[in-house]
Design an enzyme around this catalytic site. Structure first.
Site, short mmCIF file in Angstrom:
data_model
loop_
_atom_site.label_atom_id
_atom_site.label_comp_id
_atom_site.label_asym_id
_atom_site.label_seq_id
_atom_site.Cartn_x
_atom_site.Cartn_y
_atom_site.Cartn_z
N PHE A 116 0.84 -1.17 -0.33
CA PHE A 116 0.61 0.00 0.02
C PHE A 116 0.92 1.23 0.26
CE2 PHE A 116 -4.49 1.14 1.04
CZ PHE A 116 -4.79 -0.01 1.05
N GLN A 236 -6.86 15.03 3.43
CA GLN A 236 -6.81 14.02 2.65
C GLN A 236 -7.65 13.95 1.54
OE1 GLN A 236 -5.98 9.30 3.21
NE2 GLN A 236 -4.08 10.03 3.13
N HIS A 238 -7.59 11.75 -1.98
CA HIS A 238 -7.35 10.00 -2.45
C HIS A 238 -6.95 10.49 -3.86
CE1 HIS A 238 -7.26 5.67 -2.91
NE2 HIS A 238 -7.30 6.01 -1.87
N LEU A 248 -14.59 5.40 -4.06
CA LEU A 248 -13.54 5.47 -4.05
C LEU A 248 -13.00 4.63 -5.13
CD1 LEU A 248 -11.18 6.33 -2.05
CD2 LEU A 248 -11.39 4.72 -0.93
N GLU A 251 -6.51 1.99 -2.66
CA GLU A 251 -5.42 1.83 -3.35
C GLU A 251 -4.60 0.23 -3.98
OE1 GLU A 251 -3.47 4.81 -1.03
OE2 GLU A 251 -1.66 4.01 -0.35
N ARG A 282 -0.13 9.71 -0.53
CA ARG A 282 -1.41 9.88 -1.44
C ARG A 282 -1.21 11.20 -1.32
NH1 ARG A 282 -6.49 6.69 2.48
NH2 ARG A 282 -5.45 4.47 1.37
N HIS A 369 -11.42 12.32 1.11
CA HIS A 369 -11.23 11.41 1.85
C HIS A 369 -11.30 10.96 3.60
CE1 HIS A 369 -11.10 6.98 1.60
NE2 HIS A 369 -10.02 6.71 2.04
N ARG A 411 -1.94 10.90 5.67
CA ARG A 411 -2.88 9.39 6.65
C ARG A 411 -2.06 8.65 5.65
NH1 ARG A 411 -6.18 5.52 6.35
NH2 ARG A 411 -8.17 6.88 4.92
C1 FAD Z 1 -14.66 4.48 0.64
C2 FAD Z 1 -13.73 4.58 1.57
C3 FAD Z 1 -12.64 3.38 1.78
C4 FAD Z 1 -11.75 3.61 2.79
N1 FAD Z 1 -11.29 2.34 3.18
C5 FAD Z 1 -9.94 2.57 3.89
C6 FAD Z 1 -8.91 1.65 3.97
O1 FAD Z 1 -8.91 0.52 3.23
N2 FAD Z 1 -8.35 1.33 4.97
C7 FAD Z 1 -8.20 2.26 5.76
O2 FAD Z 1 -7.38 2.53 6.94
N3 FAD Z 1 -9.29 3.29 6.30
C8 FAD Z 1 -10.39 3.39 4.62
N4 FAD Z 1 -10.89 4.40 5.09
C9 FAD Z 1 -11.23 5.07 6.20
C10 FAD Z 1 -11.76 4.35 7.00
O3 FAD Z 1 -12.90 3.69 6.15
C11 FAD Z 1 -12.52 5.58 7.75
O4 FAD Z 1 -11.59 6.52 8.62
C12 FAD Z 1 -13.39 5.01 9.12
O5 FAD Z 1 -13.87 3.88 8.42
C13 FAD Z 1 -13.82 5.91 10.16
O6 FAD Z 1 -14.60 5.29 11.11
P1 FAD Z 1 -15.11 5.57 12.61
O7 FAD Z 1 -15.68 4.31 13.40
O8 FAD Z 1 -14.28 6.55 12.87
O9 FAD Z 1 -16.76 5.90 11.83
P2 FAD Z 1 -17.62 5.30 11.08
O10 FAD Z 1 -17.92 3.95 10.54
O11 FAD Z 1 -18.16 6.74 9.90
O12 FAD Z 1 -18.81 5.60 11.69
C14 FAD Z 1 -19.44 6.96 12.30
C15 FAD Z 1 -20.70 6.72 13.05
O13 FAD Z 1 -21.29 7.60 13.94
C16 FAD Z 1 -22.36 7.70 14.03
N5 FAD Z 1 -22.44 8.88 14.39
C17 FAD Z 1 -22.27 9.85 13.29
N6 FAD Z 1 -23.09 11.12 13.69
C18 FAD Z 1 -24.10 10.96 14.53
C19 FAD Z 1 -24.75 11.60 15.60
N7 FAD Z 1 -24.89 13.25 16.01
N8 FAD Z 1 -25.30 11.05 16.72
C20 FAD Z 1 -25.63 9.66 16.57
N9 FAD Z 1 -24.62 9.03 15.91
C21 FAD Z 1 -23.97 9.41 15.17
C22 FAD Z 1 -22.55 6.91 12.57
O14 FAD Z 1 -23.82 6.17 12.85
C23 FAD Z 1 -21.80 5.83 12.25
O15 FAD Z 1 -22.55 4.72 13.06
C24 FAD Z 1 -11.87 4.27 3.87
C25 FAD Z 1 -12.60 5.70 3.66
C26 FAD Z 1 -13.56 5.72 2.91
C27 FAD Z 1 -14.78 6.60 2.60
#
Ligand code: FAD
Length: 597
Positions: A116, A236, A238, A248, A251, A282, A369, A411
């Site tokens: 990666f 960031q 992407h 997306l 990568e 990136r 991203h 990142r």
């Molecule tokens: C398309 C894509 C592909 C990616 N691929 C990778 C990868 O391969 N490897 C990697 O390391 N990273 C990757 N990333 C980055 C990574 O996936 C994210 O940064 C990460 O999943 C975020 O996780 P989280 O638990 O912080 O938030 P999330 O998984 O987004 O969860 C947020 C939660 O908060 C809740 N929430 C939000 N606001 C409120 C509110 N006001 N009240 C109640 N609940 C709320 C939502 O319901 C949800 O359950 C990718 C990101 C994207 C967008």
């Protein structure tokens, strides 16, 4: 108002929230509140992999992972936290495996890993296989696995409840106010500790890989309660989003040997990053694509270049690069192997573009991203309220919403999923431990007053403005002037526009006055969050007169460690102005040096 009481309240059910809830629930009464059904969280869309120096397929070490992350962060990451994360990574992967996560395997049955961007063998400088993956659905598998574990551990879930305010009493967290989307009723959650795990805010930009739910509710809420936001100028882009749509393309495609080519058919990354080429970090690749397009080498003069993962191209360039399999044999792929390793990507391209990546080129452009900045925490997920790193009793944050800071100014791919499981776990453990020795804070007389005022505004405003127009204008100016390259003049223009939009936003009136799933009302409130975060991002960026990681200024093209090797801390003051302060970067082993790939 319906009232609930829990020792630990987690806001968000993505990877970070579920991990926090799982660990907290072992010793404390725990609830997870989520605006989405848990498995619809953005973590479920993560494709390429989760980073850890397992060394399954070739030599690797947590120390190499640490150095790569520090370098990738353009030296803005806090090195104590980065070292902690990279050392914890190996254990975290085995733990997920033992919970039942179906990782892909090597022929000998070990967890499969692939290269990666920015992850290298520190001796040769060549890419190293460090991304553990379950096909190109790694996040989906993490989310399902952790959700099942939470159910097994009897974590209480409040699905489709939107948290709209944080209650602070005597400087400590006391609970949250949430709206039950199905009824429109406000609920009060009284708690000893609150953990924010609400994800990112990438819907500020026009072309974005981020889900609709990424409206930055967590940081907007804590900022309105007087807490700072750290390093918001670093966002960031992407390199490979589907042209015009932003969806997306992982990568992992380049990890499997895919290459980028411009309108002249050149593999242009050879010029920008001669050692790692298409696997540079990136920020470096997004800038290279932008420059190719600006200099007229986009495809057909348009704003895109091609990503090429056709087996004949992969094999040709792998031979030129001398790429070998772990057993020393030449690296060769077939169309079937591409399909097996990247099934979702092949599917997305067929559905959204009508292009088959096994036989055709994919048109791509950089897409907004990932938020490097967010709610400041220490490496145990404890929220910090100032430049002296004073912690806020009972308040935690983990995942994309938090700024630990392990990602600094940029990142590395696979480090976010890792961040979720490592810091989600510690936030959960710390919160449960704190709750044991703490009492519930007394609640204010009218706990929902602040939240109610924010929502009442949408029912009483004069209705001269339309939320959709405001959102569209915000996204456009942020993409044009606060994107991959920035300038003082452009950012000033963006700031003036955002402030104009904030003023117009006060006139938005919601026409749906119903209570049941009133998403017009909820989305209007979310737009207010995005506008406020767009303002903080721009103010923080304007002040930083240097280029570092994701913040690249045409008027200040160099990194300036003398003046700017420091974290931004932005505060929303009561007069509505944003005040910037700074705190030092933690440097342990690695002195800043020039970044080459
Ligand atoms: C398309 C894509 C592909 C990616 N691929 C990778 C990868 O391969 N490897 C990697 O390391 N990273 C990757 N990333 C980055 C990574 O996936 C994210 O940064 C990460 O999943 C975020 O996780 P989280 O638990 O912080 O938030 P999330 O998984 O987004 O969860 C947020 C939660 O908060 C809740 N929430 C939000 N606001 C409120 C509110 N006001 N009240 C109640 N609940 C709320 C939502 O319901 C949800 O359950 C990718 C990101 C994207 C967008």
């Amino acid at each position: 108002m319906k009232t609930h009481q829990f020792e630990v309240l987690v806001v968000g059910a993505g990877g970070a929230g579920l991990m926090a809830g799982l660990y907290a629930s072992r010793t404390a009464s725990t609830a997870i509140i989520t605006k989405l059904y848990p498995t619809r969280s953005h973590t479920g869309t993560a494709q390429g992999g989760i980073g850890a120096a397992l060394g399954s397929v070739e030599e690797d070490h947590p120390e190499w992972h640490t150095y790569d992350t520090v370098k990738g962060s353009d030296y803005l990451g806090d090195q104590d936290a980065i070292e902690f994360m990279c050392n914890e990574a190996v254990q975290a992967i085995y733990e997920l495996e033992h919970m039942g996560l179906p990782f892909d395997r090597t022929p000998e049955g070990k967890i499969s890993q692939r290269p990666f961007g920015g992850h290298t063998n520190n001796v040769t400088g060549k890419p190293v296989s460090r991304a553990c993956h379950a096909a190109d659905r790694t996040g989906h598998m993490i989310l399902q696995t952790l959700y099942q574990q939470c159910i097994k551990n009897n974590v209480t879930f409040y699905d489709e409840f939107q948290v709209v305010d944080l209650l602070m009493v005597n400087g400590a967290a006391a609970g949250v106010v949430a709206i039950e989307l199905a009824s429109g009723e406000m609920h009060l959650f009284h708690a000893k500790t609150v953990i924010f795990a609400t994800g990112g805010h990438g819907r500020i930009w026009e072309i974005t890989s981020n889900a609709y739910a990424f409206s930055g509710d967590g940081p907007a809420i804590t900022m309105r309660r007087g807490l700072p936001l750290e390093d918001m100028e670093f966002f960031q882009f992407h390199p490979t989003g589907i042209y015009k749509l932003g969806i997306l393309i992982t990568e992992g495609v380049r990890g499997e040997g895919g290459i980028l080519i411009n309108g002249l058919g050149e593999r242009f990354m050879e010029r920008y990053a001669p050692t790692v080429k298409d696997l540079a970090s990136r920020d470096v690749i997004s800038r290279a694509i932008y420059l190719e397009i600006r200099d007229g080498r986009g495809v057909n003069g348009q704003n895109y270049v091609y990503l090429d993962v056709r087996p004949e191209s992969v094999n040709k360039y792998a031979a030129l690069d001398g790429r070998k399999n772990p057993d020393g044999s030449p690296f060769v792929v077939t169309g079937e192997q591409i399909l097996a390793k990247l099934p979702d990507i092949v599917d997305f391209c067929r559905v959204y573009l009508g292009v088959d990546p096994v036989t055709q080129l994919m048109p791509i452009q950089p897409t907004a991203h990932y938020a490097m900045g967010g709610i400041p925490t220490n490496k145990y997920g404890e929220v910090i309220s100032n430049e002296e790193n004073t912690t806020v009793p009972g308040l935690y944050a983990a995942g994309e919403v938090a700024c630990v800071s392990v990602h600094g100014a940029n990142r590395l791919g696979t480090n976010s999923l890792l961040d979720l499981v490592v810091f989600g776990k510690y936030a959960g453990l710390r919160a449960a431990e704190f709750a044991k020795g703490a009492a519930y804070q007394p609640l204010p007389a009218d706990p929902a007053a602040f939240a109610r005022a924010q929502f009442d505004q949408f029912l009483t405003a004069d209705g001269k403005e339309n939320a959709f127009d405001i959102a569209r204008e915000m996204k456009k100016v942020m993409f044009d002037d606060m994107g991959i390259f920035r300038s003082g003049q452009g950012m000033q223009n963006a700031l003036e526009k955002i402030r104009e939009l904030q003023a117009r936003f006060k006139h938005v009136r919601v026409t749906d006055t119903g209570k049941i799933f009133n998403m017009e009302l909820i989305n209007a409130w979310e737009l207010g969050n995005l506008l406020d975060l767009a303002e903080v991002t721009t103010v923080s960026a304007l002040a930083r007169t240097e280029s570092r990681g994701g913040h690249s200024r045409e008027d200040y093209p160099d990194r300036d460690d003398k003046k700017w090797l420091k974290h931004t801390m932005a505060y929303l003051r009561e007069n509505g102005r944003i005040e910037l302060k700074y705190k030092p970067v933690v440097i342990t082993k690695y002195q800043p040096k020039e970044r080459t790939y």
